[in-house]
Design a protein around this motif. Structure first.
Motif, PDB file in Angstrom:
ATOM      1  N   GLU A   1      14.928   0.545 -15.181  1.00 12.20           N
ATOM      2  CA  GLU A   1      13.541   0.745 -15.604  1.00 12.20           C
ATOM      3  C   GLU A   1      12.795   1.783 -14.775  1.00 12.20           C
ATOM      4  N   THR A   2      13.169   1.950 -13.498  1.00 10.77           N
ATOM      5  CA  THR A   2      12.473   2.911 -12.636  1.00 10.77           C
ATOM      6  C   THR A   2      13.464   3.789 -11.899  1.00 10.77           C
ATOM      7  N   ASP A   3      12.983   4.921 -11.411  1.00 13.97           N
ATOM      8  CA  ASP A   3      13.875   5.847 -10.716  1.00 13.97           C
ATOM      9  C   ASP A   3      14.266   5.357  -9.325  1.00 13.97           C
ATOM     10  N   PHE A   4      13.554   4.355  -8.789  1.00 12.80           N
ATOM     11  CA  PHE A   4      13.906   3.822  -7.472  1.00 12.80           C
ATOM     12  C   PHE A   4      15.302   3.201  -7.470  1.00 12.80           C
ATOM     13  N   VAL A   5      15.685   2.647  -8.615  1.00 11.21           N
ATOM     14  CA  VAL A   5      16.976   1.952  -8.700  1.00 11.21           C
ATOM     15  C   VAL A   5      18.146   2.912  -8.514  1.00 11.21           C
ATOM     16  N   ALA A   6      17.970   4.167  -8.898  1.00 13.42           N
ATOM     17  CA  ALA A   6      19.061   5.137  -8.801  1.00 13.42           C
ATOM     18  C   ALA A   6      19.551   5.311  -7.367  1.00 13.42           C
ATOM     19  N   SER A   7      18.712   5.030  -6.386  1.00 14.34           N
ATOM     20  CA  SER A   7      19.110   5.169  -4.987  1.00 14.34           C
ATOM     21  C   SER A   7      19.558   3.845  -4.373  1.00 14.34           C
ATOM     22  N   ASN A   8      19.620   2.806  -5.196  1.00 16.61           N
ATOM     23  CA  ASN A   8      20.048   1.485  -4.724  1.00 16.61           C
ATOM     24  C   ASN A   8      21.574   1.425  -4.660  1.00 16.61           C
TER      25      ASN A   8
END
Length: 291
Positions: free
Chosen positions: A78-85
């Motif tokens: 849902e958000t771009d923050f997850v891509a760096s998880n």
């Protein structure tokens, strides 16, 4: 039908046309965005039509190669923050490897594949619970090659764009160069022969109307239209595009100079074609404050 300011803005963003021109085109097209773009094109008012659709959903694209089989996948969040998880990145990598190894026939079959003791679908739901955002495997493509063929792959910006190329002959460096070109330029077709007849006819008709509206002499219109059609074909066909690393050559010429030909390519851009819900930030804040 009534034309909204949002529609006018969307058309202006796509074409860089003036506000009144955009509104008139939408009225004439009865609100149909594609038809409105055609109207503007016929009148020579399109300055910079965008190539891709709405880019909204977040996540990553990934490529996995297993012998003569490669898989390119897209997993959304849902958000771009997850891509760096790390957990999300590991999941995307595992999904790509599993799909490459098992070659499922469709998305349902892919979601049913085993991934460390549970299905990919169940693993996505488990990760959703851990991360707190909906995680979904959106799409994939499987490419097979012959022993003498070469795969080339490229991930742009950590996986926001993934490109996969198959060459007959050549080497991995050449294939990667082509994959990087595809990421940057976004060709629509491999070559001119792949352009559907109805699309070619449609564009030819548009160029004809555009040229007539410019007031060109009737006898030279066919020659002008032919030139414009050829230019358009060279822009959407991979082998005819100017190679980004050497503009003196087309991509086809560059590959040929390396003793190869391009058999196929795939390009996934995260979220392409998905329209994200537009959020009114001021309204959200007011709602949270109970106003």
């Amino acid at each position: 039908m009534a034309i909204t300011a949002k529609q006018v803005k969307e058309l202006r963003d796509k074409t860089q046309a003036g506000m009144m021109d955009a509104k008139k085109a939408l009225v004439e097209a009865d609100g149909d965005m594609d038809k409105a773009i055609d109207v503007l094109r016929e009148r020579g008012l399109v300055k910079a039509a965008k190539k891709s659709g709405n880019i909204a959903a977040e996540g990553l694209a990934e490529i996995a190669i297993d012998g003569n089989t490669a898989a390119i996948v897209e997993v959304n969040a849902e958000t771009d923050f997850v891509a760096s998880n790390d957990k999300f990145q590991n999941f995307v990598t595992a999904v790509a490897k599993t799909i490459a190894a098992n070659k499922p026939a469709d998305l349902d079959a892919a979601l049913a594949l085993d991934l460390d003791g549970e299905t990919i679908d169940a693993a996505a739901k488990s990760l959703t619970a851990v991360i707190g955002e909906k995680i979904s495997v959106r799409r994939f493509a499987i490419v097979s090659k012959e022993d003498g063929d070469v795969f080339g792959q490229y991930l742009h910006n950590g996986g926001q764009i993934a490109t996969l190329v198959t060459l007959k002959g050549g080497d991995e460096e050449t294939a990667k160069d082509v994959a990087m070109h595809i990421a940057a330029i976004n060709p629509k077709y491999l070559d001119r022969d792949q352009v559907p007849a109805d699309e070619l006819k449609h564009e030819t008709e548009l160029f004809t109307e555009e040229t007539k509206n410019e007031g060109k002499p009737e006898k030279i219109i066919p020659r002008i239209v032919e030139g414009r059609v050829n230019k358009w074909l060279s822009e959407i066909s991979l082998v005819d595009q100017e190679f980004v690393k050497d503009s003196d050559k087309t991509v086809g010429e560059y590959v040929a100079s390396k003793g190869a030909t391009i058999k196929s390519f795939d390009r996934f851009e995260v979220g392409e074609g998905i329209e994200k819900k537009a959020n009114d930030f001021a309204a959200e804040v007011a709602q949270q404050q109970g106003k």
